[in-house]
Design a protein around this motif. Structure first.
Motif: not given
Length: 773
Positions: A141-169
């Motif tokens: 249900g993540a896409a219900l009534d949204i303003e936009r979606v941002e797909v970040l590619k590559g390792p994430q962890g220093t900005l978003f809530g936890g570590n992710a090796t692939g990316g963040a949606i």
């Protein structure tokens, strides 16, 4: 003959080249005063100047030195994209598939996590307003009534809530406004599919505003049995969300988000493609051995008619956010969330009416998340963010496997139950900075320390009917041990040679980081270079295990990423051209491989690949050559490879060294293209037509390159047409999806004696109505 993947690549590249080549001539003929041309002006927003919050502050997407695809909610709605799985049509390099247990798997640039357990932490994390949905099963249900979606590619962890090796949606939900708003969207299409979405919101007082949204998806059966008169595949999903914004003072803003969904759809039935006995020398069940393979048609499938395959999945979440403006430059933020995801999912694993294997997967995940951070603006051009977060997850999972007609029945009776309980706690401290060095040049960096602890207790046990217990007590290799397994008891053999509960813990920590430079010589060009390292925490197995060592965890994976890219607005910003080259070095990549069990034969299990890599490039173009016409295209190469010796087992049980092989479920080439034209019919009406195409090259459902488990490349084409009135207050249209009726499949796997695949939807078509107030 040129193969389809090369042909697609050549066509996409040629299209991009033609766009750039013809642009100067088109730009000269696109002025508002030209006869016969629409006069709707081309604004900066129409050529990619979209504002994103990928770095937890508002920025133009063209000023962010990361590979980001940002798409508005209106675009998603017009193209029929209503959940994360459908982002493959818009985001090049993004891939989606489901495991045999119907667990969603999101992959970006070849980085994903092919595990089917309810508590599988993803390599690509989904967020709604920066709140993580910790496990992929809860993302429906993540896409219900949204303003936009941002797909970040590559390792994430220093900005978003936890570590992710692939990316963040990151989905950004539509927020309450200071005026009354309301709207409704209704799609009706093939298979009696009705998709109704609506929202209403506005101010309650001078300081409080609220927005309520909901969605109901209902459809008839879309799959048909190829051996009898029967159907399956009904959909019944319900979603809801309420957001309240309260601003008691100029310095304080509080947001409460309560949302949830339930899914009572029928599970998809698989298609039978292979028959391989799990125990050499023991013949297959005669009815199964004689069963016809499924025809290559999207709707063709089979299942056991005596079972109910209706799901009982649900997700509930409450989250709160507090922002306090301590000064014009300093903001303090608190984000809290509690979510409960429940699964009850019965699936036919063999694709026949013979009871070779059926699995009912059930369980609950309860997750609490807390983040505290401070953000400091530096001279309105730089930024420093620092914070801490904590997450606690409690996971209970059970899978009932029934196989009264399988070869394994001789030893394991009518079936077994594999169950486990996990308690996971994750703590993190992070900081990131974007600091100007020289005019046009800035340094970016971030660091995160993570401590992850997970405890596990689980086993495989008799269902209570005593058949599995009796089988293992009498199994010749076990008979001397005098196991004396009773009905309902565990039969997983511990190191001491006796059956019992496997108890274990896994404690890990790591330091992820990112360093880069952004160079912006003028407002129309950004060049960036990044080096980053990300981790994904270790994980435990969720499978039927005879020996406890089969339940040993995989350790954390490490990915080091190198990327160079650019974002260029050309020809007075009529063309937005973005590109990047990347190289990923993997250590201990976690993947769903195959191990050989002495009773069940080849079974899926988590394994670590010692060394592997991903490398490639991506290129995207967005063009507005004349008022009303928009063209876009993107292509991604993600070349994956196991580096060095990696001994494993293929889907059919053969031992092999997979050195040099590509990762399963990772298309080497992917791309998409879209064209839309809008023109005025009169002072009050506008017409719009458009088409979207997406392509994924071939991949495999497992290591070994076995032909039956190959997932061939495919191209999907969608079209749309509509009339809008009163400045977009209403819209009526028609649409078609997969209009060429392409037969494709997204999963090819093995379960017990059966090899199966899961096909994608055939051609669908329908109408849509939209109203706004």
């Amino acid at each position: 003959m040129v193969s389809i993947n090369k042909r697609t690549i050549l066509l996409t590249s040629a299209a991009m080249g033609c766009i750039i080549w013809v642009l100067p001539a088109q730009a000269q003929t696109a002025s508002p005063g030209d006869a016969g041309q629409a006069t709707r002006p081309v604004s900066e927003a129409e050529v990619g100047e979209i504002i994103v919050t990928a770095q937890k502050r508002a920025q133009s997407v063209n000023n962010v030195g990361l590979s980001i695809t940002a798409v508005s909610g209106d675009v998603l709605a017009s193209r029929g994209i209503s959940d994360p799985s459908q982002l493959t049509k818009l985001v090049s390099g993004f891939n989606y598939n489901e495991t045999a247990n119907a667990s969603p798997v999101y992959t970006i640039r070849g980085v994903g996590y092919q595990d089917s357990s309810i508590g599988a932490s993803p390599a690509v994390t989904v967020y709604v307003d920066e709140v993580p949905i910790s496990y992929s099963g809860g993302t429906l249900g993540a896409a219900l009534d949204i303003e936009r979606v941002e797909v970040l590619k590559g390792p994430q962890g220093t900005l978003f809530g936890g570590n992710a090796t692939g990316g963040a949606i990151n989905y950004i939900a539509a927020k309450p406004s200071d005026t009354f708003t309301a709207g409704v969207n209704w799609d009706f299409g093939r298979f009696a599919t009705s998709n109704l979405t609506g929202f209403v919101g506005g101010p309650v007082s001078d300081t409080l505003s609220v927005r309520l949204s909901g969605r109901w998806l209902k459809s008839g059966s879309w799959q048909e049995s190829y051996t009898r008169n029967d159907k399956i595949g009904e959909k019944d999903q319900l979603f809801g969300r309420i957001i309240a914004d309260w601003e008691p003072t100029d310095k304080v803003k509080i947001q409460l988000n309560v949302n949830g969904w339930r899914d009572h759809s029928e599970s998809q039935a698989p298609q039978l493609i292979d028959k391989v006995g799990t125990i050499p020398g023991v013949p297959l069940d005669p009815a199964f051995a004689a069963y016809p393979f499924a025809p290559e048609k999207a709707r063709a499938a089979d299942w056991d008619p005596t079972r109910d395959y209706r799901r009982r999945d649900s997700f509930k979440q409450v989250s709160g956010r507090l922002d306090y403006s301590a000064s014009d430059d300093l903001t303090l933020t608190s984000i809290s969330s509690y979510q409960v995801y429940k699964r009850y999912n019965p699936i036919d694993f063999d694709g026949t009416t013979v009871s070779v294997q059926a699995v009912t997967s059930s369980g609950t995940v309860k997750s609490f998340y807390q983040e505290l951070r401070a953000s400091l603006t530096l001279a309105q051009t730089g930024n420093i963010t620092a914070g801490v977060n904590y997450q606690s997850d409690k996971i209970d999972e059970s899978a009932l496997t029934e196989f009264p007609a399988a070869v394994a029945q001789l030893l394991a009776g009518n079936g077994f139950i594999a169950e486990n309980r996990q308690d996971a706690k994750t703590k993190g401290v992070f900081a990131s900075a974007d600091i100007p060095i020289l005019p046009g040049l800035s340094a970016v960096g971030g660091i995160r320390y993570t401590e992850a602890k997970r405890s596990y207790s689980g086993c495989t046990r008799d269902t209570g009917d005593g058949t599995a217990a009796a089988g293992f007590n009498a199994f010749p290799p076990f008979a001397p041990l005098n196991l004396n397994i009773q009905p309902g008891e565990c039969f997983t053999i511990q190191p001491n040679g006796q059956p019992g509960l496997f108890v274990s813990s896994l404690n890990e920590d790591n330091v992820s980081w990112r360093a880069g430079l952004n160079y912006k010589p003028d407002r129309n060009l950004l060049v960036y270079a990044n080096i980053s390292r990300g981790y994904k925490a270790g994980a435990y197995q969720s499978l039927g295990a005879i020996f406890s060592n089969s339940l040993s965890p995989v350790v954390q994976e490490q990915l080091t990423a190198y990327e160079i890219g650019f974002k260029a607005g050309l020809f007075d910003r009529l063309l937005q051209l973005n590109g990047a080259i990347f190289h990923y070095d993997y250590v201990d990549k976690q993947i769903r491989g195959v191990i050989t069990d002495p009773v069940f034969g080849p079974v899926e299990a988590l394994v670590n690949i010692p060394k592997s890599r991903v490398q490639g490039f991506e290129l995207s173009a967005s063009l507005r050559p004349l008022s009303g016409l928009s063209l876009s295209s993107a292509i991604t190469l993600a070349d994956t490879e196991v580096r060095g010796s990696f001994i494993g087992v293929t889907q059919t049980g053969a031992s092999s060294d997979f050195n040099g092989e590509a990762f399963p479920y990772t298309p080497k080439w992917s791309g998409n293209a879209d064209a839309e034209y809008r023109w005025a019919l009169n002072d009050r009406l506008e017409a719009v037509v458009g088409a979207t195409g997406s392509y994924n090259s071939a991949t495999n459902g497992g290591f070994g390159g076995e032909a039956l488990y190959r997932i061939r490349g495919y191209t999907l084409v969608d079209v749309r047409a509509a009339i809008e009135g009163d400045g977009g207050k209403w819209r009526a249209g028609v649409w078609g999806r997969n209009i060429t009726n392409e037969y494709y499949w997204y999963t090819a796997t093995r379960a017990s004696d059966a090899g199966t695949r899961f096909a994608g939807m055939p051609a669908t078509y329908g109408i849509s109505l939209t109203f706004r107030y």
